[in-house]
Design an enzyme around this catalytic site. Sequence first.
Site, mmCIF file in Angstrom:
data_model
loop_
_atom_site.group_PDB
_atom_site.id
_atom_site.type_symbol
_atom_site.label_atom_id
_atom_site.label_comp_id
_atom_site.label_asym_id
_atom_site.label_seq_id
_atom_site.Cartn_x
_atom_site.Cartn_y
_atom_site.Cartn_z
ATOM 1 N N SER A 227 8.433 -40.622 21.708
ATOM 2 C CA SER A 227 7.709 -41.329 22.631
ATOM 3 C C SER A 227 8.911 -42.170 23.478
ATOM 4 O O SER A 227 8.815 -42.611 24.680
ATOM 5 C CB SER A 227 6.909 -42.681 22.068
ATOM 6 N N ASP B 270 11.782 -38.465 14.980
ATOM 7 C CA ASP B 270 10.933 -37.173 15.192
ATOM 8 C C ASP B 270 11.830 -36.190 15.465
ATOM 9 O O ASP B 270 12.972 -36.106 16.110
ATOM 10 C CB ASP B 270 10.280 -37.540 16.514
ATOM 11 N N LYS C 48 9.814 -36.749 11.228
ATOM 12 C CA LYS C 48 8.550 -36.410 11.275
ATOM 13 C C LYS C 48 8.409 -35.384 12.251
ATOM 14 O O LYS C 48 9.281 -35.082 13.387
ATOM 15 C CB LYS C 48 8.041 -37.588 12.042
ATOM 16 N N GLU D 104 5.242 -32.578 14.110
ATOM 17 C CA GLU D 104 3.956 -32.322 14.327
ATOM 18 C C GLU D 104 3.319 -31.060 14.085
ATOM 19 O O GLU D 104 3.722 -29.906 14.149
ATOM 20 C CB GLU D 104 3.574 -32.400 15.909
ATOM 21 N N GLU E 164 -3.152 -39.059 14.348
ATOM 22 C CA GLU E 164 -3.217 -39.690 16.041
ATOM 23 C C GLU E 164 -4.482 -39.122 16.664
ATOM 24 O O GLU E 164 -4.987 -38.269 16.750
ATOM 25 C CB GLU E 164 -2.004 -39.090 16.716
HETATM 26 O O1 KIV Z 1 6.575 -40.516 19.115
HETATM 27 C C1 KIV Z 1 6.152 -41.320 18.722
HETATM 28 O O2 KIV Z 1 6.202 -42.811 18.851
HETATM 29 C C2 KIV Z 1 5.119 -41.124 17.540
HETATM 30 C C3 KIV Z 1 3.969 -41.978 17.369
HETATM 31 C C4 KIV Z 1 3.048 -41.496 16.110
HETATM 32 C C5 KIV Z 1 4.011 -43.449 17.155
HETATM 33 O O3 KIV Z 1 5.242 -40.204 17.138
#
Ligand code: KIV
Length: 254
Positions: A44, A82, A110, A112, A177
């Site tokens: 984000s 991320d 993290k 996706e 999400e």
């Molecule tokens: O990039 C991000 O902020 C996220 C959200 C789940 C908050 O992946």
Amino acid sequence: MNIRNNLIASKALGHRQAWLTAYDYPSARLLDESGIDLILVGDSLGMVVLGQKDTIDVTLDEIIHHLKAVRRGVKNAPVAADLPFHTYQTPEQALASARRLVEAGADAVKLEGPLPDQIALLVSNGIEVIGHLGMLPQHVREEGGYHRKGKTESEAEAILQASFALQAAGCCALVLEIVEETLAGEISRQLDIPTIGIGSGIQCDGQILVTPDLLGLQPWFRPAFVKPKADLATPFQSAVREYIRETKEAFKTE
Ligand code: KIV
């Protein structure tokens, strides 16, 4: 720290997780000193710091740059980062990218989507991984917007099965999400690892929000599911306007 064991034990005790994002030293330090459970350097970043329209063009180097600043501000909370779009297309690429995040200070990464092979390889190399299902912002262009997930029976079943696969692959937690609330509740009851909702109702085991959304720092963009706890854009601009006025008064030539 073994984040997965801690999170599973914490869920078993009924504790809820409160997570937020950070992208710089002062915000990370303030969040950490406030007692936040986990800080995510999310992609984000692209939208709330770099002024991009979505998360898709964020690079690994950009995440690393901001992760290093966040790391310097945090003493207690785990810091996750991320993996940006197209940095984990194969398990080997995911491992190389995740290692760079770990070297820069991430306690967890993290990624996706339903990618158990990528996750299993990272976990077998000692890297903690947070999964992310439901609306996947890195696919927003092909999906044409941020749409709620799990509305049809087949979509709900696919998300439920993917959540089992990600837990089995070794994820320490699962971000859900904009998932239908009843489905998010069902997944939360079925998994041992905590589910962390964002726009997915109150039946998850915790919540994550993008910090500038929570603090009302970007009044020009507010996701419908966010209830801001402050309106920091207003005191920000009042202070700046007061400074401008005072400076111009003080430096006025006769
Ligand atoms: O990039 C991000 O902020 C996220 C959200 C789940 C908050 O992946």
